[in-house]
Write a protein that holds these residues in place. Structure first.
Motif, short mmCIF file in Angstrom:
data_model
loop_
_atom_site.label_atom_id
_atom_site.label_comp_id
_atom_site.label_asym_id
_atom_site.label_seq_id
_atom_site.Cartn_x
_atom_site.Cartn_y
_atom_site.Cartn_z
N PRO A 81 0.82 -1.22 0.00
CA PRO A 81 0.00 0.00 0.00
C PRO A 81 0.85 1.27 0.00
CG PRO A 81 -0.76 -1.53 1.68
CD PRO A 81 0.55 -2.05 1.17
N ARG A 82 0.33 2.29 -0.70
CA ARG A 82 0.98 3.60 -0.68
C ARG A 82 0.48 4.43 0.49
NH1 ARG A 82 -0.39 3.98 -6.43
NH2 ARG A 82 -2.06 5.40 -5.87
N ARG A 83 -0.57 4.00 1.12
CA ARG A 83 -1.16 4.81 2.19
C ARG A 83 -0.31 4.73 3.45
NH1 ARG A 83 -7.57 5.22 1.73
NH2 ARG A 83 -7.19 6.06 3.80
N PRO A 84 -0.44 5.75 4.33
CA PRO A 84 0.34 5.75 5.58
C PRO A 84 0.07 4.48 6.39
CG PRO A 84 -1.17 7.65 5.48
CD PRO A 84 -1.29 6.93 4.19
N LEU A 85 1.08 4.07 7.14
CA LEU A 85 0.97 2.82 7.91
C LEU A 85 -0.25 2.81 8.83
CD1 LEU A 85 4.69 2.14 8.87
CD2 LEU A 85 3.34 1.09 7.05
N LYS A 86 -0.64 3.98 9.32
CA LYS A 86 -1.78 3.99 10.24
C LYS A 86 -3.07 3.52 9.56
CE LYS A 86 -3.42 8.80 9.68
NZ LYS A 86 -4.18 8.46 8.48
N ASP A 87 -3.09 3.56 8.23
CA ASP A 87 -4.29 3.12 7.51
C ASP A 87 -4.27 1.63 7.16
OD1 ASP A 87 -5.16 5.73 7.57
OD2 ASP A 87 -4.56 6.19 5.51
N TRP A 88 -3.14 0.98 7.37
CA TRP A 88 -3.04 -0.42 6.94
C TRP A 88 -4.03 -1.37 7.62
CZ3 TRP A 88 2.27 -2.56 4.99
CH2 TRP A 88 2.80 -1.66 4.06
N PRO A 89 -4.43 -1.08 8.86
CA PRO A 89 -5.44 -1.97 9.45
C PRO A 89 -6.72 -2.05 8.60
CG PRO A 89 -4.50 -0.57 11.15
CD PRO A 89 -3.95 -0.07 9.83
N GLN A 90 -6.91 -1.07 7.72
CA GLN A 90 -8.10 -1.09 6.87
C GLN A 90 -8.04 -2.19 5.81
OE1 GLN A 90 -8.28 3.01 5.62
NE2 GLN A 90 -8.55 3.70 7.74
N LEU A 91 -6.88 -2.81 5.65
CA LEU A 91 -6.80 -3.94 4.71
C LEU A 91 -7.75 -5.05 5.12
CD1 LEU A 91 -2.94 -4.02 4.21
CD2 LEU A 91 -4.65 -3.52 2.44
N MET A 92 -7.93 -5.23 6.43
CA MET A 92 -8.86 -6.29 6.85
C MET A 92 -10.30 -5.91 6.48
SD MET A 92 -9.53 -6.19 10.90
CE MET A 92 -10.33 -4.76 11.60
N MET A 93 -10.57 -4.61 6.41
CA MET A 93 -11.92 -4.18 6.00
C MET A 93 -12.14 -4.50 4.52
SD MET A 93 -12.05 -0.45 7.88
CE MET A 93 -11.43 -0.28 9.55
N ILE A 94 -11.12 -4.20 3.72
CA ILE A 94 -11.21 -4.48 2.28
C ILE A 94 -11.39 -5.99 2.06
CG2 ILE A 94 -9.90 -4.42 0.11
CD1 ILE A 94 -8.54 -1.87 1.20
N ALA A 95 -10.62 -6.78 2.80
CA ALA A 95 -10.72 -8.24 2.65
C ALA A 95 -12.10 -8.73 3.06
CB ALA A 95 -9.65 -8.92 3.50
N GLY A 96 -12.64 -8.17 4.13
CA GLY A 96 -13.97 -8.59 4.59
C GLY A 96 -15.04 -8.25 3.57
N LEU A 97 -14.98 -7.03 3.05
CA LEU A 97 -15.97 -6.61 2.05
C LEU A 97 -15.86 -7.48 0.80
CD1 LEU A 97 -15.65 -2.75 2.49
CD2 LEU A 97 -17.69 -4.13 2.96
N ALA A 98 -14.64 -7.81 0.41
CA ALA A 98 -14.45 -8.64 -0.79
C ALA A 98 -14.99 -10.05 -0.55
CB ALA A 98 -12.97 -8.69 -1.15
N ALA A 99 -14.76 -10.58 0.65
CA ALA A 99 -15.25 -11.93 0.96
C ALA A 99 -16.77 -11.97 0.90
CB ALA A 99 -14.76 -12.35 2.35
N VAL A 100 -17.40 -10.94 1.44
CA VAL A 100 -18.87 -10.87 1.41
C VAL A 100 -19.37 -10.86 -0.04
CG1 VAL A 100 -20.79 -9.26 1.83
CG2 VAL A 100 -19.21 -9.83 3.68
N GLU A 101 -18.71 -10.10 -0.88
CA GLU A 101 -19.14 -10.05 -2.29
C GLU A 101 -18.98 -11.40 -2.96
OE1 GLU A 101 -18.80 -6.94 -4.90
OE2 GLU A 101 -18.68 -5.38 -3.37
N GLY A 102 -17.89 -12.08 -2.64
CA GLY A 102 -17.67 -13.42 -3.20
C GLY A 102 -18.78 -14.38 -2.80
N ILE A 103 -19.14 -14.35 -1.54
CA ILE A 103 -20.17 -15.27 -1.04
C ILE A 103 -21.53 -14.93 -1.66
CG2 ILE A 103 -21.41 -16.05 1.02
CD1 ILE A 103 -18.79 -15.57 2.60
N GLU A 104 -21.80 -13.65 -1.81
CA GLU A 104 -23.10 -13.25 -2.38
C GLU A 104 -23.24 -13.67 -3.85
OE1 GLU A 104 -24.37 -9.68 0.64
OE2 GLU A 104 -23.52 -9.11 -1.28
#
Ligand code: BTN
Length: 268
Positions: A81-104
């Motif tokens: 990621p190019r974003r500041p390290l403080k934003d990296w925890p948001q990767l788990m949000m992206i992964a969660g949203l992507a997983a939900v879309e996959g299941i749907e």
């Protein structure tokens, strides 16, 4: 992925330009380890590692993760990621949203449980109370700061829940059980990877994912228990922060903040 499917998997990945390369294994210890190795050797972002089975799949907090052959999805994605390290925890949000879309994609309702659980109802009905939802997958993000992160996603797609070891039987869900038939792992994977590539690219350019993630959490506003190494706290799960933490409203009215990763959560 199964051997006989590998051509289809490669074709599918070829349609997602963000994916630079896809590594397919029949069995590995952990796809996260393979991706981390690639990252340490300087591989670019957009590498996806996929295994049909894992010998030593890992979950959060040192737990193990079960990936029997032919029935599950075990995916790890390398990102820089190019974003500041403080934003990296948001990767788990992206992964969660992507997983939900996959299941749907396969007509199964899906949601998320803080911090990193992928949840489905036991029947194909969104109206089931949140407490009845089961864990159909999990996310394990491992970062090698400040260079890269590995986003690992595991999903129970076609694992009949009666096959589960007894310690999982109570909590585990599987997409095939909810929809009542085996579903295509390839379709779930395609939905997941397309959504991940899209969300990640926009997020890397500055888009926020917090609101979308919060909207997918099935426990906000509900009475929960939070298990920490220091003990159990209970209250109402009130809101989440951009760092992925959870605010709990305690019975005495005070608020307490929990950092994702330190604790696990149960409904009352
Ligand atoms: C959890 O719920 O504790 C997280 C589970 C994460 C499992 C996935 S499967 C793919 C990747 N490789 C691993 O060893 N773990 C993650």
């Amino acid at each position: 992925m199964m051997k006989e499917n590998s051509a289809a998997v490669l074709r599918m990945a070829g349609k997602i330009p963000w994916i630079r390369d896809l590594y397919l294994y029949e069995e590995v210890d952990s796809t996260n380890d393979v991706a981390r190795d690639l990252g340490e050797r300087g591989a670019p972002e957009g590498i996806v590692v996929l295994a049909d089975a894992q010998r030593a799949g890992r979950g959060r907090a040192g737990r193990s993760w079960w990936t029997p052959p032919g029935m599950a999805l075990a995916v790890s994605i390398l990102v820089r990621p190019r974003r500041p390290l403080k934003d990296w925890p948001q990767l788990m949000m992206i992964a969660g949203l992507a997983a939900v879309e996959g299941i749907e994609r396969v007509d199964c309702p899906a949601g998320l449980k803080w911090p990193n659980d992928i949840m489905i109802p036991p029947r194909p009905n969104r109206e089931m109370p949140a407490i009845a939802w089961r864990k159909a997958g999990g996310i394990l993000v491992e970062s090698v700061l400040p260079a890269f992160a590995v986003v690992g996603i595991g999903m129970n797609v076609n694992i009949p829940t009666e096959m589960a070891p007894s310690e999982l039987a109570e909590i585990m869900g599987s997409i095939c059980d909810t929809v009542g038939r085996p579903v295509s792992r390839l379709e779930v994977l395609e939905g997941l990877l397309q959504a991940f590539a899209d969300l990640y690219t926009k997020w890397n350019e500055g888009m926020s994912v917090l609101e979308r993630w919060a909207a997918r959490l099935i426990m906000l506003g509900q009475h929960v228990q939070i298990h920490t190494p220091g003990g159990i706290q209970e209250g109402i799960a009130e809101s989440v922060s951009a760092e992925g933490g959870l605010w709990l409203r305690l019975p005495d009215g005070r608020r307490e903040y929990f950092v994702a990763g330190d604790v696990s959560l149960r409904w009352m």
